[in-house]
Design a protein around this motif. Structure first.
Motif, PDB file in Angstrom:
ATOM      1  N   LYS A   2       5.858 -16.190   2.837  1.00  0.00           N
ATOM      2  CA  LYS A   2       4.445 -15.878   2.991  1.00  0.00           C
ATOM      3  C   LYS A   2       4.213 -14.381   2.813  1.00  0.00           C
ATOM      4  CE  LYS A   2       0.595 -16.323   6.216  1.00  0.00           C
ATOM      5  NZ  LYS A   2       0.184 -16.756   7.570  1.00  0.00           N
ATOM      6  N   ILE A   3       3.187 -14.052   2.055  1.00  0.00           N
ATOM      7  CA  ILE A   3       2.852 -12.650   1.858  1.00  0.00           C
ATOM      8  C   ILE A   3       2.095 -12.129   3.063  1.00  0.00           C
ATOM      9  CG2 ILE A   3       0.691 -13.156   0.651  1.00  0.00           C
ATOM     10  CD1 ILE A   3       1.215 -10.682  -1.058  1.00  0.00           C
ATOM     11  N   ARG A   4       2.485 -10.980   3.542  1.00  0.00           N
ATOM     12  CA  ARG A   4       1.753 -10.302   4.607  1.00  0.00           C
ATOM     13  C   ARG A   4       1.055  -9.126   3.973  1.00  0.00           C
ATOM     14  NH1 ARG A   4       6.420 -10.067   9.317  1.00  0.00           N
ATOM     15  NH2 ARG A   4       6.284 -12.233   9.979  1.00  0.00           N
ATOM     16  N   VAL A   5      -0.213  -9.088   4.071  1.00  0.00           N
ATOM     17  CA  VAL A   5      -0.943  -8.046   3.354  1.00  0.00           C
ATOM     18  C   VAL A   5      -2.141  -7.571   4.148  1.00  0.00           C
ATOM     19  CG1 VAL A   5      -2.226  -9.805   2.084  1.00  0.00           C
ATOM     20  CG2 VAL A   5      -2.231  -7.481   1.261  1.00  0.00           C
ATOM     21  N   THR A   6      -2.306  -6.287   4.177  1.00  0.00           N
ATOM     22  CA  THR A   6      -3.561  -5.697   4.624  1.00  0.00           C
ATOM     23  C   THR A   6      -4.021  -4.788   3.512  1.00  0.00           C
ATOM     24  OG1 THR A   6      -3.039  -5.789   6.962  1.00  0.00           O
ATOM     25  CG2 THR A   6      -4.658  -4.165   6.280  1.00  0.00           C
ATOM     26  N   ARG A   7      -5.246  -4.937   3.118  1.00  0.00           N
ATOM     27  CA  ARG A   7      -5.759  -4.133   2.020  1.00  0.00           C
ATOM     28  C   ARG A   7      -7.094  -3.547   2.423  1.00  0.00           C
ATOM     29  NH1 ARG A   7      -4.941  -5.345  -4.198  1.00  0.00           N
ATOM     30  NH2 ARG A   7      -5.696  -3.367  -4.963  1.00  0.00           N
ATOM     31  N   ALA A   8      -7.244  -2.259   2.244  1.00  0.00           N
ATOM     32  CA  ALA A   8      -8.508  -1.596   2.550  1.00  0.00           C
ATOM     33  C   ALA A   8      -9.295  -1.425   1.273  1.00  0.00           C
ATOM     34  CB  ALA A   8      -8.248  -0.231   3.194  1.00  0.00           C
ATOM     35  N   TYR A  41      -4.691   0.400   0.769  1.00  0.00           N
ATOM     36  CA  TYR A  41      -3.292   0.326   1.163  1.00  0.00           C
ATOM     37  C   TYR A  41      -2.882  -1.137   1.182  1.00  0.00           C
ATOM     38  CZ  TYR A  41      -4.976  -0.838   5.899  1.00  0.00           C
ATOM     39  OH  TYR A  41      -5.595  -1.425   6.974  1.00  0.00           O
ATOM     40  N   PHE A  42      -1.585  -1.378   1.032  1.00  0.00           N
ATOM     41  CA  PHE A  42      -1.085  -2.734   0.870  1.00  0.00           C
ATOM     42  C   PHE A  42       0.282  -2.812   1.528  1.00  0.00           C
ATOM     43  CE2 PHE A  42       0.700  -6.428  -1.082  1.00  0.00           C
ATOM     44  CZ  PHE A  42      -0.347  -7.207  -1.541  1.00  0.00           C
ATOM     45  N   LEU A  62       6.133   3.437   2.176  1.00  0.00           N
ATOM     46  CA  LEU A  62       6.874   3.375   3.431  1.00  0.00           C
ATOM     47  C   LEU A  62       7.593   2.039   3.536  1.00  0.00           C
ATOM     48  CD1 LEU A  62       4.230   4.852   5.920  1.00  0.00           C
ATOM     49  CD2 LEU A  62       5.876   6.063   4.466  1.00  0.00           C
ATOM     50  N   ARG A  63       8.774   2.056   4.178  1.00  0.00           N
ATOM     51  CA  ARG A  63       9.587   0.841   4.229  1.00  0.00           C
ATOM     52  C   ARG A  63      10.508   0.851   5.430  1.00  0.00           C
ATOM     53  NH1 ARG A  63      14.818  -0.324   1.837  1.00  0.00           N
ATOM     54  NH2 ARG A  63      15.031  -2.562   1.386  1.00  0.00           N
ATOM     55  N   GLU A  96      -1.739   6.627   9.013  1.00  0.00           N
ATOM     56  CA  GLU A  96      -1.745   5.910  10.291  1.00  0.00           C
ATOM     57  C   GLU A  96      -1.955   4.417  10.082  1.00  0.00           C
ATOM     58  OE1 GLU A  96      -4.190   5.922  14.562  1.00  0.00           O
ATOM     59  OE2 GLU A  96      -4.658   7.381  12.994  1.00  0.00           O
ATOM     60  N   LEU A  97      -2.877   4.067   9.184  1.00  0.00           N
ATOM     61  CA  LEU A  97      -3.152   2.653   8.920  1.00  0.00           C
ATOM     62  C   LEU A  97      -1.922   1.930   8.384  1.00  0.00           C
ATOM     63  CD1 LEU A  97      -6.685   3.005   7.302  1.00  0.00           C
ATOM     64  CD2 LEU A  97      -6.178   1.810   9.444  1.00  0.00           C
ATOM     65  N   LEU A  98      -1.235   2.549   7.435  1.00  0.00           N
ATOM     66  CA  LEU A  98      -0.071   1.896   6.845  1.00  0.00           C
ATOM     67  C   LEU A  98       1.077   1.797   7.850  1.00  0.00           C
ATOM     68  CD1 LEU A  98       1.275   0.580   4.463  1.00  0.00           C
ATOM     69  CD2 LEU A  98       1.821   2.853   3.554  1.00  0.00           C
TER      70      LEU A  98
END
Length: 208
Positions: A2-8, A41-42, A62-63, A96-98
């Motif tokens: 499953k892809i986990r994604v947050t995109r602004a 951001y993703f 970032l990882r 901060e968001l990422l």
């Protein structure tokens, strides 16, 4: 997986549908690719590539190498007051968001590593406090203060860049675009500035 994604999404920069990320197949990379636009951001654990094109903007990749989760942001300015609902436009908020999104999905702050790109001063006529230089200095200083290791970087100079980042493996590809592409990238940033003039943006930073 499953892809986990947050995109602004920035309504000024992005006029396309908000139904989902721009995902396409890149035959040269032999990978599915998500394009990250300015002020977005993703974050994902899926085995795909995150791609963006940078002029004066900076992208931080970032990882967490242990859980193989990573993400990318693309910010326009070092900092500013969020008055328009688009915090990822500014580096201070985009970082901060990422970071928070990575932690939300299981990353540990002490394990996070960074690769940072961009900050080119692509407009020859813009020499007073160039935004590219300020963006570059900001991201390096921010990561130092947050004790996040920078494992590689390609910042500054005069060239725009195309960046591809693979969150699962941590691999990053950077292509410095030739001068033939410089005008197109600069024109895109100028057009973004013109659109911003129609919205309220706090701060005294000159956009270009």
């Amino acid at each position: 997986m499953k892809i986990r994604v947050t995109r602004a999404f920035d309504p000024v920069a992005n006029q396309r549908s908000r139904a989902g990320p721009l995902l396409y197949r890149d035959t040269q990379l032999n990978a599915d690719v998500v394009k990250v636009l300015p002020a977005e951001y993703f974050c994902t654990e899926r085995d795909l590539a995150l791609m963006t094109v940078l002029g004066s903007c900076v992208a931080a990749c970032l990882r967490d190498p242990v859980i193989r989760l990573g993400g990318m942001n693309h910010f326009m300015l070092p900092d500013g007051e969020v008055t328009d609902g688009v915090p990822a436009r500014y580096g201070s908020h985009a970082m901060e968001l990422l970071i928070n999104e990575l932690i939300k999905h299981g990353a540990r702050r002490e394990r996070i590593e960074a690769k940072v790109f961009g900050g080119g001063n692509v407009l020859k006529s813009f020499t007073s406090q160039p935004v590219g230089t300020r963006n570059s200095e900001f991201v390096v200083d921010y990561l130092r203060k947050e004790n996040i290791q920078v494992v590689s970087k390609d910042l500054g100079g005069i060239h725009p860049r195309k960046v591809c980042f693979f969150p699962v493996t941590g691999r990053a590809l950077v292509k410095r675009l030739p001068h033939a592409h410089e005008d197109a990238v600069a024109a895109e940033e100028i057009a973004y500035k013109d659109r911003l003039k129609q919205t309220q943006v706090a701060g005294s930073v000159e956009l270009f």
